[in-house]
Design a protein around this motif. Structure first.
Motif, PDB file in Angstrom:
ATOM      1  N   GLN A 258       0.826  -1.206   0.000  1.00 18.06           N
ATOM      2  CA  GLN A 258       0.000   0.000   0.000  1.00 18.06           C
ATOM      3  C   GLN A 258       0.863   1.260   0.000  1.00 18.06           C
ATOM      4  O   GLN A 258       0.549   2.243  -0.690  1.00 18.06           O
ATOM      5  CB  GLN A 258      -0.936  -0.003   1.203  1.00 18.06           C
ATOM      6  CG  GLN A 258      -2.067  -1.015   1.110  1.00 18.06           C
ATOM      7  CD  GLN A 258      -3.032  -0.904   2.272  1.00 18.06           C
ATOM      8  OE1 GLN A 258      -2.640  -0.680   3.427  1.00 18.06           O
ATOM      9  NE2 GLN A 258      -4.312  -1.048   1.994  1.00 18.06           N
ATOM     10  N   ASP A 259       1.969   1.238   0.775  1.00 14.57           N
ATOM     11  CA  ASP A 259       2.887   2.378   0.780  1.00 14.57           C
ATOM     12  C   ASP A 259       3.453   2.619  -0.613  1.00 14.57           C
ATOM     13  O   ASP A 259       3.551   3.768  -1.067  1.00 14.57           O
ATOM     14  CB  ASP A 259       4.041   2.126   1.761  1.00 14.57           C
ATOM     15  CG  ASP A 259       3.611   2.212   3.211  1.00 14.57           C
ATOM     16  OD1 ASP A 259       2.539   2.780   3.480  1.00 14.57           O
ATOM     17  OD2 ASP A 259       4.354   1.703   4.073  1.00 14.57           O
ATOM     18  N   ALA A 260       3.847   1.532  -1.292  1.00 13.66           N
ATOM     19  CA  ALA A 260       4.414   1.656  -2.633  1.00 13.66           C
ATOM     20  C   ALA A 260       3.405   2.266  -3.597  1.00 13.66           C
ATOM     21  O   ALA A 260       3.749   3.135  -4.417  1.00 13.66           O
ATOM     22  CB  ALA A 260       4.863   0.284  -3.135  1.00 13.66           C
ATOM     23  N   GLN A 261       2.162   1.839  -3.506  1.00 14.41           N
ATOM     24  CA  GLN A 261       1.123   2.387  -4.381  1.00 14.41           C
ATOM     25  C   GLN A 261       0.882   3.861  -4.089  1.00 14.41           C
ATOM     26  O   GLN A 261       0.734   4.670  -5.020  1.00 14.41           O
ATOM     27  CB  GLN A 261      -0.163   1.583  -4.204  1.00 14.41           C
ATOM     28  CG  GLN A 261      -0.064   0.149  -4.713  1.00 14.41           C
ATOM     29  CD  GLN A 261      -1.249  -0.710  -4.313  1.00 14.41           C
ATOM     30  OE1 GLN A 261      -2.106  -0.286  -3.537  1.00 14.41           O
ATOM     31  NE2 GLN A 261      -1.305  -1.931  -4.827  1.00 14.41           N
ATOM     32  N   ALA A 262       0.868   4.228  -2.801  1.00 19.97           N
ATOM     33  CA  ALA A 262       0.660   5.628  -2.430  1.00 19.97           C
ATOM     34  C   ALA A 262       1.814   6.506  -2.899  1.00 19.97           C
ATOM     35  O   ALA A 262       1.610   7.610  -3.420  1.00 19.97           O
ATOM     36  CB  ALA A 262       0.493   5.753  -0.916  1.00 19.97           C
ATOM     37  N   LEU A 263       3.048   6.003  -2.758  1.00 20.95           N
ATOM     38  CA  LEU A 263       4.222   6.758  -3.208  1.00 20.95           C
ATOM     39  C   LEU A 263       4.225   6.932  -4.725  1.00 20.95           C
ATOM     40  O   LEU A 263       4.614   7.966  -5.234  1.00 20.95           O
ATOM     41  CB  LEU A 263       5.493   6.056  -2.737  1.00 20.95           C
ATOM     42  CG  LEU A 263       5.792   6.134  -1.246  1.00 20.95           C
ATOM     43  CD1 LEU A 263       6.901   5.158  -0.861  1.00 20.95           C
ATOM     44  CD2 LEU A 263       6.175   7.546  -0.840  1.00 20.95           C
ATOM     45  N   SER A 264       3.788   5.900  -5.435  1.00 17.75           N
ATOM     46  CA  SER A 264       3.722   5.981  -6.901  1.00 17.75           C
ATOM     47  C   SER A 264       2.712   7.029  -7.339  1.00 17.75           C
ATOM     48  O   SER A 264       2.965   7.812  -8.258  1.00 17.75           O
ATOM     49  CB  SER A 264       3.370   4.608  -7.490  1.00 17.75           C
ATOM     50  OG  SER A 264       4.381   3.663  -7.228  1.00 17.75           O
ATOM     51  N   MET A 265       1.560   7.058  -6.682  1.00 18.54           N
ATOM     52  CA  MET A 265       0.539   8.049  -7.025  1.00 18.54           C
ATOM     53  C   MET A 265       1.017   9.453  -6.704  1.00 18.54           C
ATOM     54  O   MET A 265       0.801  10.390  -7.484  1.00 18.54           O
ATOM     55  CB  MET A 265      -0.753   7.749  -6.271  1.00 18.54           C
ATOM     56  CG  MET A 265      -1.469   6.490  -6.743  1.00 18.54           C
ATOM     57  SD  MET A 265      -3.143   6.330  -6.068  1.00 18.54           S
ATOM     58  CE  MET A 265      -3.936   7.794  -6.750  1.00 18.54           C
ATOM     59  N   PHE A 266       1.727   9.601  -5.590  1.00 14.26           N
ATOM     60  CA  PHE A 266       2.262  10.918  -5.208  1.00 14.26           C
ATOM     61  C   PHE A 266       3.282  11.396  -6.237  1.00 14.26           C
ATOM     62  O   PHE A 266       3.302  12.572  -6.616  1.00 14.26           O
ATOM     63  CB  PHE A 266       2.897  10.845  -3.823  1.00 14.26           C
ATOM     64  CG  PHE A 266       3.501  12.149  -3.372  1.00 14.26           C
ATOM     65  CD1 PHE A 266       2.687  13.166  -2.872  1.00 14.26           C
ATOM     66  CD2 PHE A 266       4.876  12.370  -3.436  1.00 14.26           C
ATOM     67  CE1 PHE A 266       3.242  14.369  -2.457  1.00 14.26           C
ATOM     68  CE2 PHE A 266       5.420  13.570  -3.034  1.00 14.26           C
ATOM     69  CZ  PHE A 266       4.599  14.571  -2.531  1.00 14.26           C
ATOM     70  N   SER A 267       4.128  10.464  -6.721  1.00 10.42           N
ATOM     71  CA  SER A 267       5.151  10.818  -7.714  1.00 10.42           C
ATOM     72  C   SER A 267       4.501  11.274  -9.016  1.00 10.42           C
ATOM     73  O   SER A 267       4.964  12.218  -9.657  1.00 10.42           O
ATOM     74  CB  SER A 267       6.060   9.618  -7.975  1.00 10.42           C
ATOM     75  OG  SER A 267       6.749   9.236  -6.807  1.00 10.42           O
ATOM     76  N   LYS A 268       3.420  10.602  -9.411  1.00 11.08           N
ATOM     77  CA  LYS A 268       2.729  10.970 -10.656  1.00 11.08           C
ATOM     78  C   LYS A 268       2.092  12.355 -10.524  1.00 11.08           C
ATOM     79  O   LYS A 268       2.114  13.164 -11.462  1.00 11.08           O
ATOM     80  CB  LYS A 268       1.663   9.932 -10.979  1.00 11.08           C
ATOM     81  CG  LYS A 268       2.224   8.592 -11.418  1.00 11.08           C
ATOM     82  CD  LYS A 268       1.118   7.587 -11.692  1.00 11.08           C
ATOM     83  CE  LYS A 268       1.695   6.232 -12.093  1.00 11.08           C
ATOM     84  NZ  LYS A 268       0.621   5.219 -12.329  1.00 11.08           N
ATOM     85  N   GLN A 269       1.524  12.640  -9.347  1.00 10.99           N
ATOM     86  CA  GLN A 269       0.885  13.939  -9.138  1.00 10.99           C
ATOM     87  C   GLN A 269       1.899  15.069  -9.087  1.00 10.99           C
ATOM     88  O   GLN A 269       1.612  16.187  -9.489  1.00 10.99           O
ATOM     89  CB  GLN A 269       0.078  13.901  -7.841  1.00 10.99           C
ATOM     90  CG  GLN A 269      -1.144  12.993  -7.915  1.00 10.99           C
ATOM     91  CD  GLN A 269      -1.823  12.841  -6.567  1.00 10.99           C
ATOM     92  OE1 GLN A 269      -1.360  13.352  -5.557  1.00 10.99           O
ATOM     93  NE2 GLN A 269      -2.943  12.121  -6.559  1.00 10.99           N
ATOM     94  N   SER A 270       3.118  14.726  -8.590  1.00 12.98           N
ATOM     95  CA  SER A 270       4.177  15.740  -8.514  1.00 12.98           C
ATOM     96  C   SER A 270       4.744  16.055  -9.887  1.00 12.98           C
ATOM     97  O   SER A 270       5.253  17.120 -10.152  1.00 12.98           O
ATOM     98  CB  SER A 270       5.291  15.273  -7.578  1.00 12.98           C
ATOM     99  OG  SER A 270       4.786  15.032  -6.292  1.00 12.98           O
TER     100      SER A 270
END
Length: 270
Positions: A258-270
């Protein structure tokens, strides 16, 4: 992009390497490609758990690729590969360097990686390696000592997992570790109490640690007769898939997923 998870114990002998190895297998069985690195210059713990003969591979250009073996459960299939063919195998599995001192900045293995990826910074080296092998996760088995190699493992991590016992030494040591991790700006940190007496309720442990340190508990690893008698003879999750310890490790793996998925989404938004 690979997500780097550093597992850090407060002392030797409380099951950090066990947890790293079992998490790698669980994540692999969830469909991921997982890398394993350790900061132990003696290069023993992880390879012993996977049943790998250290004398068979001392080539810095080689690595172990471990994958599910349907014909020989609960064993894994072990293949010794060379980096030149890293692009050919895209199936799920576990990457483990043949030479165990790979994370040490002054090691021969690390120098080979630096030359291969034309990079000086450890983060760039491991990003290149992970891209080469199409890794989803890179798990780092950190040793308790605050050496440069251990700090390297924490400094490149997206997520850290701190293993601890419920005694005065580890309670104090955990506070120091968490301050170091905070200074290194690791995005997410989990606590994992280990060797906890079965008579102590999970809710009590979770409430006490989260209130004391302000970090979430990913799972509680209780003392187990099966784990003690198993005596590091292999991968616990494969031999005892229904055991409560395996279920707890699966919960921890799910948190990391779940952390990996959240970090990936944050990176895409950034």
């Amino acid at each position: 992009m690979v997500k780097i998870i550093a597992l850090q114990a407060c002392r030797h002998g409380i099951g950090c390497s066990h947890l790293v190895a079992n998490l790698a297998v669980i994540l692999m069985n969830c469909g991921y490609r997982v890398g394993l690195l350790e900061t132990d210059l003696q290069a023993g713990g992880i390879r012993t758990l996977f049943g790998l003969d250290k004398s068979l591979a001392q080539d810095t250009q080689a690595y172990w690729w471990l994958s599910s073996n349907a014909k020989k459960t609960p064993a894994l299939q072990t293949d010794l590969c060379r980096y030149e063919i890293a692009y050919e195998n895209k199936a799920t599995g576990i990457y483990l360097p043949a030479v165990g001192d790979g994370l040490a900045a002054n090691s021969e293995q690390f120098r080979v990686w630096q030359e291969r990826y034309d990079a000086e910074k450890p983060f760039d080296v491991f990003q290149g390696l992970s891209q080469d092998l199409a890794l989803d996760f890179l798990l780092v088995d950190n040793q308790p000592e605050m050496t440069n190699d251990n700090l390297m493992g924490l400094s490149i991590a997206d997520v850290s997992v701190v293993l601890m016992q419920l005694d005065t030494y580890d309670l104090q040591r955990t506070a120091v570790l968490l301050e170091v991790i905070k200074q290194l700006e690791v995005v997410k940190t989990w606590l994992v109490p280990t060797l906890v007496l079965p008579s102590i309720e999970r809710g009590v442990v979770k409430h006490m640690l989260e209130n004391t340190y302000g970090y979430p508990v990913a799972g509680i690893l209780h003392l187990s007769d099966e784990m003690a008698s198993f005596a590091s003879q292999g991968l616990f999750c494969l031999h005892y898939p229904k055991h409560f310890l395996t279920q707890t490790m699966m919960t921890i793996a799910h948190q990391l997923e779940q952390d990996a998925q959240a970090l990936s989404m944050f990176s895409k938004q950034s």
